[in-house]
Design a protein around this motif. Structure first.
Motif, PDB file in Angstrom:
ATOM      1  N   VAL A 162     -25.018   8.503 -20.065  1.00 10.41           N
ATOM      2  CA  VAL A 162     -24.818   7.269 -20.735  1.00 10.41           C
ATOM      3  C   VAL A 162     -24.203   6.257 -19.723  1.00 10.41           C
ATOM      4  CG1 VAL A 162     -23.276   6.499 -22.631  1.00 10.41           C
ATOM      5  CG2 VAL A 162     -24.408   8.604 -22.911  1.00 10.41           C
ATOM      6  N   LEU A 163     -23.313   6.942 -18.824  1.00  2.10           N
ATOM      7  CA  LEU A 163     -22.761   6.077 -17.923  1.00  2.10           C
ATOM      8  C   LEU A 163     -23.568   5.306 -16.895  1.00  2.10           C
ATOM      9  CD1 LEU A 163     -19.742   5.055 -16.890  1.00  2.10           C
ATOM     10  CD2 LEU A 163     -20.102   6.909 -15.219  1.00  2.10           C
ATOM     11  N   LYS A 164     -24.744   6.200 -16.412  1.00  3.91           N
ATOM     12  CA  LYS A 164     -25.679   5.578 -15.734  1.00  3.91           C
ATOM     13  C   LYS A 164     -26.747   4.573 -16.163  1.00  3.91           C
ATOM     14  CE  LYS A 164     -26.060   9.827 -12.645  1.00  3.91           C
ATOM     15  NZ  LYS A 164     -26.690  10.947 -12.271  1.00  3.91           N
ATOM     16  N   GLU A 165     -26.745   4.879 -17.599  1.00  2.00           N
ATOM     17  CA  GLU A 165     -27.601   3.961 -18.301  1.00  2.00           C
ATOM     18  C   GLU A 165     -26.785   2.667 -18.424  1.00  2.00           C
ATOM     19  OE1 GLU A 165     -28.769   5.552 -22.084  1.00  2.00           O
ATOM     20  OE2 GLU A 165     -29.980   7.175 -21.141  1.00  2.00           O
ATOM     21  N   LYS A 166     -25.719   2.560 -18.724  1.00  2.00           N
ATOM     22  CA  LYS A 166     -24.592   1.390 -19.029  1.00  2.00           C
ATOM     23  C   LYS A 166     -24.324   0.648 -17.853  1.00  2.00           C
ATOM     24  CE  LYS A 166     -20.933  -0.284 -22.006  1.00  2.00           C
ATOM     25  NZ  LYS A 166     -20.136   0.043 -22.807  1.00  2.00           N
ATOM     26  N   TYR A 167     -24.292   1.452 -16.793  1.00  2.00           N
ATOM     27  CA  TYR A 167     -23.965   0.928 -15.404  1.00  2.00           C
ATOM     28  C   TYR A 167     -24.994   1.263 -14.122  1.00  2.00           C
ATOM     29  CZ  TYR A 167     -19.563  -0.405 -17.596  1.00  2.00           C
ATOM     30  OH  TYR A 167     -18.781  -0.822 -18.561  1.00  2.00           O
ATOM     31  N   PRO A 168     -26.360   0.866 -14.309  1.00  2.00           N
ATOM     32  CA  PRO A 168     -27.157   1.030 -13.257  1.00  2.00           C
ATOM     33  C   PRO A 168     -26.758   0.977 -11.949  1.00  2.00           C
ATOM     34  CG  PRO A 168     -28.313  -0.327 -15.076  1.00  2.00           C
ATOM     35  CD  PRO A 168     -26.732  -0.250 -15.176  1.00  2.00           C
ATOM     36  N   GLY A 169     -26.845   2.017 -11.142  1.00  2.00           N
ATOM     37  CA  GLY A 169     -26.666   1.878  -9.595  1.00  2.00           C
ATOM     38  C   GLY A 169     -25.180   2.457  -9.634  1.00  2.00           C
ATOM     39  N   SER A 170     -24.460   3.063 -10.584  1.00  2.00           N
ATOM     40  CA  SER A 170     -23.053   3.618 -10.500  1.00  2.00           C
ATOM     41  C   SER A 170     -23.373   5.056 -10.168  1.00  2.00           C
ATOM     42  CB  SER A 170     -22.437   3.594 -11.823  1.00  2.00           C
ATOM     43  OG  SER A 170     -23.095   4.380 -12.886  1.00  2.00           O
ATOM     44  N   GLN A 171     -22.365   5.614  -9.598  1.00  2.00           N
ATOM     45  CA  GLN A 171     -22.329   7.158  -9.058  1.00  2.00           C
ATOM     46  C   GLN A 171     -21.081   7.871  -9.880  1.00  2.00           C
ATOM     47  OE1 GLN A 171     -22.656   6.703  -4.781  1.00  2.00           O
ATOM     48  NE2 GLN A 171     -24.863   6.633  -4.898  1.00  2.00           N
ATOM     49  N   GLY A 172     -20.774   8.032 -10.821  1.00  2.00           N
ATOM     50  CA  GLY A 172     -19.894   8.702 -11.407  1.00  2.00           C
ATOM     51  C   GLY A 172     -18.763   7.621 -11.695  1.00  2.00           C
ATOM     52  N   CYS A 173     -17.355   8.309 -11.755  1.00  2.00           N
ATOM     53  CA  CYS A 173     -16.226   7.346 -11.944  1.00  2.00           C
ATOM     54  C   CYS A 173     -14.978   7.668 -11.194  1.00  2.00           C
ATOM     55  CB  CYS A 173     -15.791   7.412 -13.574  1.00  2.00           C
ATOM     56  SG  CYS A 173     -14.238   6.230 -13.833  1.00  2.00           S
ATOM     57  N   THR A 174     -14.296   6.826 -10.650  1.00  2.00           N
ATOM     58  CA  THR A 174     -13.291   6.898  -9.589  1.00  2.00           C
ATOM     59  C   THR A 174     -12.014   6.541 -10.037  1.00  2.00           C
ATOM     60  OG1 THR A 174     -14.646   6.674  -7.552  1.00  2.00           O
ATOM     61  CG2 THR A 174     -12.338   6.559  -7.251  1.00  2.00           C
ATOM     62  N   ALA A 175     -10.829   7.283 -10.244  1.00  2.00           N
ATOM     63  CA  ALA A 175      -9.703   6.844 -10.802  1.00  2.00           C
ATOM     64  C   ALA A 175      -8.656   7.153  -9.649  1.00  2.00           C
ATOM     65  CB  ALA A 175      -9.106   7.762 -11.837  1.00  2.00           C
ATOM     66  N   PHE A 176      -7.831   6.002  -9.422  1.00  2.00           N
ATOM     67  CA  PHE A 176      -6.809   6.221  -8.500  1.00  2.00           C
ATOM     68  C   PHE A 176      -5.212   6.113  -8.920  1.00  2.00           C
ATOM     69  CE2 PHE A 176     -10.250   3.592  -6.323  1.00  2.00           C
ATOM     70  CZ  PHE A 176     -10.439   4.491  -5.219  1.00  2.00           C
ATOM     71  N   SER A 177      -4.410   7.079  -8.307  1.00  2.00           N
ATOM     72  CA  SER A 177      -3.053   6.605  -8.645  1.00  2.00           C
ATOM     73  C   SER A 177      -2.687   5.572  -7.762  1.00  2.00           C
ATOM     74  CB  SER A 177      -2.216   7.942  -8.057  1.00  2.00           C
ATOM     75  OG  SER A 177      -2.290   7.741  -6.642  1.00  2.00           O
ATOM     76  N   ARG A 178      -1.290   4.907  -8.108  1.00  2.00           N
ATOM     77  CA  ARG A 178      -0.821   3.943  -7.194  1.00  2.00           C
ATOM     78  C   ARG A 178      -0.554   4.779  -5.466  1.00  2.00           C
ATOM     79  NH1 ARG A 178       2.031  -0.416  -8.725  1.00  2.00           N
ATOM     80  NH2 ARG A 178       1.769  -1.003  -6.581  1.00  2.00           N
ATOM     81  N   VAL A 179      -0.756   3.712  -4.502  1.00  2.00           N
ATOM     82  CA  VAL A 179      -0.352   4.474  -3.254  1.00  2.00           C
ATOM     83  C   VAL A 179       1.054   4.333  -3.066  1.00  2.00           C
ATOM     84  CG1 VAL A 179      -0.836   4.394  -0.950  1.00  2.00           C
ATOM     85  CG2 VAL A 179      -2.569   3.779  -2.734  1.00  2.00           C
ATOM     86  N   GLY A 180       1.700   5.502  -2.527  1.00  2.00           N
ATOM     87  CA  GLY A 180       2.914   5.644  -1.989  1.00  2.00           C
ATOM     88  C   GLY A 180       2.991   5.428  -0.500  1.00  2.00           C
ATOM     89  N   PHE A 181       4.171   4.554  -0.211  1.00  2.00           N
ATOM     90  CA  PHE A 181       3.946   4.319   1.372  1.00  2.00           C
ATOM     91  C   PHE A 181       5.562   4.645   1.963  1.00  2.00           C
ATOM     92  CE2 PHE A 181       1.131   1.084  -0.121  1.00  2.00           C
ATOM     93  CZ  PHE A 181      -0.042   1.167   0.707  1.00  2.00           C
ATOM     94  N   ASN A 182       5.508   4.703   3.230  1.00  4.59           N
ATOM     95  CA  ASN A 182       7.106   4.981   3.819  1.00  4.59           C
ATOM     96  C   ASN A 182       7.458   3.466   4.185  1.00  4.59           C
ATOM     97  OD1 ASN A 182       5.288   4.095   6.016  1.00  4.59           O
ATOM     98  ND2 ASN A 182       6.044   5.777   7.385  1.00  4.59           N
ATOM     99  N   ASN A 183       8.611   3.269   4.535  1.00  2.84           N
ATOM    100  CA  ASN A 183       9.262   2.187   4.804  1.00  2.84           C
ATOM    101  C   ASN A 183       8.444   1.191   5.761  1.00  2.84           C
ATOM    102  OD1 ASN A 183      11.172   2.625   2.660  1.00  2.84           O
ATOM    103  ND2 ASN A 183      12.645   3.038   4.489  1.00  2.84           N
ATOM    104  N   SER A 184       7.829   1.662   6.765  1.00  2.00           N
ATOM    105  CA  SER A 184       7.149   0.776   7.669  1.00  2.00           C
ATOM    106  C   SER A 184       5.713   0.587   7.515  1.00  2.00           C
ATOM    107  CB  SER A 184       7.284   1.381   9.157  1.00  2.00           C
ATOM    108  OG  SER A 184       6.938   2.783   9.048  1.00  2.00           O
ATOM    109  N   HIS A 185       5.218   1.234   6.156  1.00  5.22           N
ATOM    110  CA  HIS A 185       3.815   1.029   5.855  1.00  5.22           C
ATOM    111  C   HIS A 185       2.894   1.739   7.242  1.00  5.22           C
ATOM    112  CE1 HIS A 185       3.273  -1.505   2.245  1.00  5.22           C
ATOM    113  NE2 HIS A 185       4.608  -0.799   2.096  1.00  5.22           N
ATOM    114  N   THR A 186       3.190   2.807   7.575  1.00  5.49           N
ATOM    115  CA  THR A 186       2.487   3.497   8.558  1.00  5.49           C
ATOM    116  C   THR A 186       1.885   4.981   8.156  1.00  5.49           C
ATOM    117  OG1 THR A 186       4.222   4.570   9.548  1.00  5.49           O
ATOM    118  CG2 THR A 186       3.603   2.399  10.437  1.00  5.49           C
ATOM    119  N   GLN A 187       2.445   5.220   7.003  1.00  5.38           N
ATOM    120  CA  GLN A 187       2.036   6.587   6.169  1.00  5.38           C
ATOM    121  C   GLN A 187       1.927   6.274   4.649  1.00  5.38           C
ATOM    122  OE1 GLN A 187       4.536  10.207   5.198  1.00  5.38           O
ATOM    123  NE2 GLN A 187       3.373  10.705   7.201  1.00  5.38           N
ATOM    124  N   ALA A 188       0.756   6.708   4.105  1.00  2.98           N
ATOM    125  CA  ALA A 188       0.643   6.778   2.417  1.00  2.98           C
ATOM    126  C   ALA A 188       0.282   8.045   2.014  1.00  2.98           C
ATOM    127  CB  ALA A 188      -0.276   5.658   2.567  1.00  2.98           C
TER     128      ALA A 188
END
Length: 226
Positions: A162-188
């Protein structure tokens, strides 16, 4: 039934229940501005203000996504060969475990190099589910799949087709959390779930480091596989 399939079914059930609960939960918003962290020589992109989070299941307005967050999300589409990526509109983290201290212990036991700053920021940012904006630069064409549409599509036994029919060229679905960083934004730290069709998907934590102008995955562990 194989253990991996049972775990995936439990994970998918918790995913669906969490999203369904968010539909009936509202939040009291106090819009405030949030500065964007941009690494040197990284072009800035227009952003909007982020609401002040309240202890509810979900914020109902799109949030500000930092340049670094967009770059990290884009990493997971670097090998995308379709024409349109499908991304869950609502951020989603690990369903197991539920307790905050248990979550801390669980992550630290599997990612020994994670800093306290990164872990604290990750947990704080994922205290509530947030809505992603349509203005992210992910390096590919993408569509945000809303909660009602996600639930409608995945209620079908053959929802992969159903997903492929509704969205041709898609490859499943991806879900993300928010990204957590250290104070200097050098680790995530980010949690990413990818489901391709019924009983086929994976979810896990990814620890990243910023080196020579790029984000790189330095450690990971998958806790949902089928």
């Amino acid at each position: 039934m194989p253990v991996s399939i049972i775990k995936y079914l439990l994970f998918f059930l918790c995913f669906t229940v969490t999203i369904a609960c968010s539909l009936i939960t509202t939040s009291s918003l106090d819009p405030t501005a949030m500065p964007t962290f941009v690494h040197e020589n990284t072009p800035a992109v227009p952003t909007t203000s982020i609401p002040n989070n309240t202890p509810t299941m979900m914020d109902d307005q799109p949030i500000l996504i930092e340049q670094d967050e967009q770059a990290i999300y884009a990493l997971f589409f670097s090998d995308f060969s379709g024409t349109t990526a499908i991304v869950r509109e609502d951020t989603f983290g690990d369903s197991f475990p539920q307790d905050e201290q248990e979550t801390r212990d669980y992550i630290m036991s599997n990612l020994s190099d994670i800093s306290d700053e990164t872990l604290n920021n990750y947990i704080e940012r994922n205290a509530v589910s947030s809505k992603l904006p349509t203005t992210m630069n992910l390096g590919v064409k993408y569509v945000l799949l809303s909660t009602p549409e996600f639930l409608e599509i995945t209620s079908e036994s053959n929802w992969g087709e159903v997903l492929k029919e509704k969205y041709p060229g898609s490859q499943g679905c991806t879900a993300f959390s928010r990204v957590g960083f250290n104070n200097s934004h050098t680790q995530a730290l980010v949690y990413v779930t990818r489901i391709f069709e019924p009983l086929m998907g994976e979810g896990g934590y990814y620890l990243l480091e910023y080196n020579a102008g790029n984000w790189e995955i330095i450690d990971q562990f998958l806790n949902v596989m089928s």
